[in-house]
Structures are given as C-alpha cells and as structure tokens.
Design an enzyme around this catalytic site. Sequence first.
Site, short mmCIF file in Angstrom:
data_model
loop_
_atom_site.label_atom_id
_atom_site.label_comp_id
_atom_site.label_asym_id
_atom_site.label_seq_id
_atom_site.Cartn_x
_atom_site.Cartn_y
_atom_site.Cartn_z
N CYS A 1 0.86 -1.18 0.00
CA CYS A 1 0.00 0.00 0.00
C CYS A 1 0.90 1.23 0.00
O CYS A 1 1.89 1.26 0.74
CB CYS A 1 -0.89 -0.02 1.25
SG CYS A 1 -1.99 1.41 1.36
N HIS B 1 -9.21 -3.74 -1.76
CA HIS B 1 -8.19 -2.97 -1.03
C HIS B 1 -8.50 -1.46 -1.10
O HIS B 1 -8.49 -0.78 -0.07
CB HIS B 1 -6.80 -3.27 -1.64
CG HIS B 1 -5.68 -2.45 -1.06
ND1 HIS B 1 -4.62 -3.02 -0.39
CD2 HIS B 1 -5.46 -1.11 -1.05
CE1 HIS B 1 -3.80 -2.05 0.00
NE2 HIS B 1 -4.28 -0.89 -0.39
N GLU B 2 -8.78 -0.98 -2.32
CA GLU B 2 -9.00 0.47 -2.48
C GLU B 2 -10.27 0.92 -1.76
O GLU B 2 -10.28 1.96 -1.10
CB GLU B 2 -9.05 0.86 -3.96
CG GLU B 2 -7.75 0.61 -4.72
CD GLU B 2 -6.51 1.15 -4.03
OE1 GLU B 2 -6.60 2.18 -3.34
OE2 GLU B 2 -5.45 0.53 -4.18
N HIS C 1 -10.08 1.58 1.92
CA HIS C 1 -9.56 2.89 2.33
C HIS C 1 -10.70 3.88 2.61
O HIS C 1 -10.55 4.78 3.43
CB HIS C 1 -8.67 3.48 1.23
CG HIS C 1 -7.26 2.96 1.22
ND1 HIS C 1 -6.39 3.18 2.25
CD2 HIS C 1 -6.58 2.25 0.30
CE1 HIS C 1 -5.21 2.63 1.96
NE2 HIS C 1 -5.30 2.04 0.77
NI NI Z 1 -3.66 1.10 -0.14
#
Ligand code: NI
Length: 175
Positions: free
Chosen positions: A99, A141-142, A145
């Site tokens: 990341c 994953h994105e 966030h």
């Molecule tokens: Ni990330």
Amino acid sequence: MIRAVLRMGDPRLLQVARPVTDFASPALRELLGDMRETMEHLDGAGLAAPQIGVDLRVVIFGFESNPRYPEAAPVPLTVLINPVIAPLTAEEEEGWEGCLSVPGLRGVVPRLKRVRYAGYDERGQAFAREVEGFHSRVVQHECDHLDGILYPMRMRDFRRFGFTDALQLGAVAEE
Ligand code: NI
C-alpha cells in the site's frame, strides 16, 4: 499535480469518507487528475482519495503491467466513485499486498475471490462489473480505504508480513 500520500498512523486514513454528490464540479475533475498523476508517479496499482487527504468516496486503480506486482494480470484503468461491493462467493484467496500508505512493507491478505462492484465513473455514469483474481483484490483494497481500513487490519498471519527488501532476500535464501 503529484500529491503527498498520507502514511499509516495519520488519523485521516482511519475515517469513513463522504459520498460524492456533485459529479460536475471542477474540484472533482482536479482530484481525479491529481490521483492519477500521483498513482502513476509512485507505480501504484490503485489509490483512494483519503490517501491524499481528501474525504471523498473516490478510488482509482488499474495498470497494463505494474513493477510492484509483476505477476498480476492487467486491470483496466478505472475511476470508481461511491462504490458498493457485493460478494459473489464466500471463497477467499490469499495474496501479497502493499500500500502506498504503508511504504516498504508487504503482507498476505485474504480477500473475496469474486465480487461484483458498482458505482459511478468520472462522468457520473453508473456502471457495474463482476471480477475475480487480482482485479477483485485491488478493488477490495481500495474501497477499504474509504472506510478507514488499511490492509494490515485484514491480515491473519503476521509471519507473512515484512519489509519488501527483506522478504525478497528471504525468498532467495529459500531457493
Ligand atoms: Ni492502499
């Protein structure tokens, strides 16, 4: 403009981001340009707006090939706004992730193997896709966030977490 990426420890990475309401605003246009430039400059596979300190539910991801993930199949360059992810299977797959907000480290993260995601593109057009493999991993994953979740918070086995250069030396030593 290339923007500074916040690093883990910054409380702004732990916030739940706000939905975009105005798709026509010049500020959104500028944000998307900055995100793309920043992601490409850092060879990222993806980037979420909160990583550059912008409290909005906007992510971008995609690449033809990526030096940070040399084995990964190409993922189309995608702008995804106000995303919703739904599982298409309960089956999980483990894979290495990094990341841009956790520089120098890698860890093995379980993710849903297949998901459907829906949201809006940069023109405010709704779209949806069903994806698997690395594409599925990247979008999960994105979008994490946007809810203040960083990949180490998803990890279950911290023996498979470490500094990229040390992990590479370890892999060589094992051969
Ligand atoms: Ni990330």
